[in-house]
Scaffold this active site. Structure first.
Site, PDB file in Angstrom:
ATOM      1  N   HIS A 179       0.788  -1.301   0.050  1.00 36.55           N
ATOM      2  CA  HIS A 179      -0.020  -0.028  -0.023  1.00 36.55           C
ATOM      3  C   HIS A 179       0.729   1.248  -0.002  1.00 36.55           C
ATOM      4  O   HIS A 179       1.635   1.459   0.994  1.00 36.55           O
ATOM      5  CB  HIS A 179      -0.959  -0.029   1.282  1.00 36.55           C
ATOM      6  CG  HIS A 179      -1.922  -0.882   1.264  1.00 36.55           C
ATOM      7  ND1 HIS A 179      -2.345  -1.903   2.209  1.00 36.55           N
ATOM      8  CD2 HIS A 179      -2.747  -1.498  -0.100  1.00 36.55           C
ATOM      9  CE1 HIS A 179      -3.616  -2.646   1.749  1.00 36.55           C
ATOM     10  NE2 HIS A 179      -3.727  -2.433   0.799  1.00 36.55           N
ATOM     11  N   GLU A 182       1.596   3.924   2.857  1.00 43.22           N
ATOM     12  CA  GLU A 182       2.236   3.596   4.193  1.00 43.22           C
ATOM     13  C   GLU A 182       3.847   3.587   4.011  1.00 43.22           C
ATOM     14  O   GLU A 182       4.605   2.702   4.133  1.00 43.22           O
ATOM     15  CB  GLU A 182       1.753   2.026   4.302  1.00 43.22           C
ATOM     16  CG  GLU A 182       0.236   2.259   4.378  1.00 43.22           C
ATOM     17  CD  GLU A 182      -0.326   0.682   4.421  1.00 43.22           C
ATOM     18  OE1 GLU A 182       0.211  -0.479   4.547  1.00 43.22           O
ATOM     19  OE2 GLU A 182      -1.582   0.846   4.200  1.00 43.22           O
ATOM     20  N   ARG A 237      -3.285   4.654  -2.455  1.00 42.70           N
ATOM     21  CA  ARG A 237      -2.857   3.324  -1.515  1.00 42.70           C
ATOM     22  C   ARG A 237      -2.942   2.207  -2.424  1.00 42.70           C
ATOM     23  O   ARG A 237      -2.318   1.371  -2.306  1.00 42.70           O
ATOM     24  CB  ARG A 237      -4.469   3.046  -0.606  1.00 42.70           C
ATOM     25  CG  ARG A 237      -4.658   1.566  -0.294  1.00 42.70           C
ATOM     26  CD  ARG A 237      -6.077   1.508   0.450  1.00 42.70           C
ATOM     27  NE  ARG A 237      -6.246   0.175   0.845  1.00 42.70           N
ATOM     28  CZ  ARG A 237      -6.246  -0.383   1.942  1.00 42.70           C
ATOM     29  NH1 ARG A 237      -5.574  -0.006   2.906  1.00 42.70           N
ATOM     30  NH2 ARG A 237      -6.621  -1.819   2.082  1.00 42.70           N
ATOM     31  N   HIS A 306       2.650  -3.322   6.680  1.00 42.62           N
ATOM     32  CA  HIS A 306       1.769  -2.390   6.368  1.00 42.62           C
ATOM     33  C   HIS A 306       1.814  -1.269   7.502  1.00 42.62           C
ATOM     34  O   HIS A 306       2.447  -1.472   8.559  1.00 42.62           O
ATOM     35  CB  HIS A 306       0.318  -3.080   6.482  1.00 42.62           C
ATOM     36  CG  HIS A 306      -0.165  -3.864   5.296  1.00 42.62           C
ATOM     37  ND1 HIS A 306      -0.880  -3.398   4.447  1.00 42.62           N
ATOM     38  CD2 HIS A 306       0.251  -5.069   5.015  1.00 42.62           C
ATOM     39  CE1 HIS A 306      -0.985  -4.417   3.483  1.00 42.62           C
ATOM     40  NE2 HIS A 306      -0.250  -5.593   3.862  1.00 42.62           N
ATOM     41  N   GLU A 380       1.214  -4.363  11.189  1.00 37.63           N
ATOM     42  CA  GLU A 380       0.729  -2.920  10.945  1.00 37.63           C
ATOM     43  C   GLU A 380       1.486  -2.010  11.995  1.00 37.63           C
ATOM     44  O   GLU A 380       1.537  -2.392  13.260  1.00 37.63           O
ATOM     45  CB  GLU A 380      -0.690  -2.802  11.367  1.00 37.63           C
ATOM     46  CG  GLU A 380      -1.862  -3.507  10.508  1.00 37.63           C
ATOM     47  CD  GLU A 380      -2.035  -2.728   9.357  1.00 37.63           C
ATOM     48  OE1 GLU A 380      -1.569  -1.434   9.299  1.00 37.63           O
ATOM     49  OE2 GLU A 380      -2.696  -3.308   8.499  1.00 37.63           O
TER      50      GLU A 380
END
Lengths: 419, 204
Positions: A179, A182, A237, A306, A380
């Site tokens: 993505h 990020e 994204r 991510h 994440e």
């Protein structure tokens, strides 16, 4: 005064030179105040084009004087006739300049990008691709660069391979930047690549891992999206593929995998940020990885990175049912986040995707897991929303540093649990 | 988690200012009630931290009631802070006087910038947006959404005849579940003694 007049005529023909061929630097030591004054007056003769690198200050302390070639004879005559002692510190200034230039050029080719690459800043696509080549050049027996395909807009998809040999060894796959917005993930990928290369042979765990396994690291998994975040929309994204029948571009590459494809937590609307695409693996960026992993046949772990939320997740996202080795994955995650917290106290939550964050069909790790990769994790990274995607660059190195411990835990577990 | 984030956003709006922003550090769910014909009520324990001083935290209990069906009613949020928040009168007054003494109306863009940077002069404006977005988030949240302020695209001061400061913001909200970035306009009015108020807000 008379003496000054003498050598002024001697250097009447002196002219300025761009190069320093034949120039010398003299180290002069005045023995009393009178000599100091003489030196100061000497320096003021502009037609001589003298340049004190170190000025005459007091008796007994050296003064360093750069003398252009045409003025050499006159200056030496002056010093000698006044009994001012000197020695030749640099015989030929140009020779020194040339040598330095050579060294710098060589350094620039090899050293610059390694030791002067700023890991604490966000970089462009070109800067990162260029740095990757430097990393390979710096560690040629450990790191190589593979192209696994091309993006929608025909950018190369590069993967760094860390290997100490063997043939088709068991491997760990890591990707960052799927993505594009990020940014902390690509930055962490760069730092991590460097870290792996540095630590092989130094850190026992890294050495043990690379002595029997290979690591594949795709830093810019979505280059089209990444380029777009730099040029046009920082919050982009998805990929940048054209969607038939829609003015909206792009597919969410983390909903495009063939596991639970089309399920809840993904959208059939091309304008949606979680648009799954027309069919599984429609995106070149995703297909390239699918093909690579399938052809390799020996990938034992897939770690997809991510941001943001501070979570360590494992399958499933497309269903709430627990993965067969849920218990084991949970234990690994628990240890990893605990070790991560030791660095700066950063708290992560952990669990399956569906139970911890939200239902999501068609994700990377679900696909990997359903294709036999027992150790599939999604990170994440920082933060929890204060800055979100716009994480300050000052946090890049702290984030990468703490994440490294968690990554290492996972990789060590994979090493110690072959299958 | 979503209820916790919502409660924190609401608390931040009620208690925050240009010198104080509250962020959610931890949630401990204490229970969920399904009230027939009304909605779902979540009981939560929260730990809130001062974004300018991470070591300064305050515990909080909250109740969030998401109304059934009716998507246009904001959830009901009740909260109780267990403890004192740092006094920010001095910093507030400095900021207030700085803005009041500006000859030209302040204008700024992209806070934070692409690299996450916020200059020190812009920090109070950033915090004010963070606090005001708490209101917008509260008003627009459902059980299936979780919003965060992603960026201030544009902020413009609007001079007023009274003693309040007014800023017109264009912000980007990030919705976690759909992953959408939603542009939003909000007019924020503030005075050191009177707190923050969002007088107008709308999506683009």
């Amino acid at each position: 005064m008379k003496i000054l007049l003498v050598f002024t005529t001697l250097v009447a023909a002196a002219h300025s030179v761009q190069l320093f061929v034949g120039d010398q630097v003299l180290r002069i030591v005045a023995k009393d105040e009178e000599q100091i004054n003489l030196l100061r007056v000497l320096g003021k003769q502009t037609e001589l084009q003298l340049d004190f690198w170190r000025h005459p200050s007091s008796p007994g302390h050296p003064a360093d004087l750069h003398v252009p070639f045409p003025s050499l004879q006159a200056v030496k005559l002056f010093l000698e006739s006044n009994s001012i002692s000197y020695s030749i510190m640099i015989e030929d200034v140009q020779a020194l300049v040339d040598e330095e230039k050579q060294t710098m050029m060589k350094a620039r080719r090899v050293e610059r990008s390694i030791s002067t690459f700023d890991f604490a800043s966000y970089h462009t696509l070109d800067e990162i691709y260029s740095w990757m080549d430097t990393l390979v050049a710096h560690h040629p027996s450990l790191v190589s660069k593979i192209q696994i395909g091309q993006s929608y807009e025909n950018r190369s998809l590069y993967v760094l391979k860390f290997s100490t040999g063997g043939w088709n060894r068991s491997a760990i796959w890591v990707d960052t930047g799927i993505h594009s917005r990020e940014w902390i993930t690509q930055a962490t990928g760069v730092w991590t690549a460097n870290k792996i290369a540095e630590e092989y042979g130094q850190d026992p765990s890294v050495t043990a891992i690379l002595d029997s396994m290979d690591i594949f690291l795709e830093i810019i998994t979505n280059p089209d999206g990444f380029a777009f975040t730099h040029s046009s929309n920082r919050m982009w994204r998805k990929t940048r593929s054209v969607n038939a029948g829609s003015t909206c571009l792009g597919v969410d590459p983390n909903r495009n995998w063939g596991a639970g494809f089309g399920g809840s937590g993904s959208s059939s609307n091309p304008c949606s940020e979680i648009y799954r695409g027309p069919h599984a693996h429609s995106e070149r960026e995703v297909k390239a990885i699918v093909d690579f992993i399938c052809r390799h046949g020996n990938v034992k772990s897939v770690i997809s990175i991510h941001s943001y939320s501070q979570m360590l997740l494992f399958p499933y996202g497309y269903k709430t049912a627990l993965a067969p080795n849920h218990q084991e994955l949970n234990e690994v995650a628990k240890k990893a986040v605990s070790d991560l917290a030791t660095v700066y106290g950063t708290k992560y939550t952990y669990g399956s995707v569906a139970n911890t964050i939200y239902m999501a069909g068609g994700t990377t790790i679900d696909w990997a897991y359903d294709h036999g990769v027992k150790y599939a994790f999604t990170f994440e990274l920082r933060d929890t929303g204060r800055y979100g995607f716009l994480l300050p660059s000052a946090q890049i190195i702290p984030t990468a540093t703490e994440t490294w411990l968690a990554l290492l835990d996972i990789m060590v577990h994979v090493l110690e649990h072959p299958y | 988690n979503r209820a916790g984030a919502l409660a924190a956003a609401f608390a931040c709006y009620r208690r925050g200012g240009p010198s104080r922003g509250l962020a959610l550090r931890a949630v401990s769910p204490a229970g969920r009630e399904d009230i027939d014909g009304v909605g779902h009520k979540y009981h939560l324990g929260l730990v809130l931290e001062d974004v300018l001083d991470k070591d300064s935290t305050v515990n909080c209990t909250a109740e969030v009631l998401y109304h059934l069906g009716n998507k246009t009613t904001a959830p009901d949020v009740q909260f109780t802070l267990e403890g004192e928040l740092k006094n920010t009168d001095e910093a507030d007054n400095i900021f207030y006087n700085q803005i009041r003494s500006l000859e030209k109306e302040l204008v700024a863009e992209n806070i934070p910038d692409s690299h996450g940077n916020v200059s020190p002069e812009m920090e109070p404006l950033h915090l004010l947006a963070w606090v005001a977005s708490g209101y917008v988030i509260w008003q627009n949240s459902t059980e299936n959404t979780q919003f965060q302020l992603a960026q201030i695209k544009h902020v413009k001061q609007v001079k007023r005849r009274d003693e309040y400061l007014q800023f017109d913001y264009k912000i980007l909200l990030h919705e976690m579940v759909s992953q959408e970035i939603i542009p939003w306009h909000m007019t924020v009015v503030w005075h050191p003694q009177h707190g923050v108020e969002v007088t107008q807000n709308s999506c683009q």
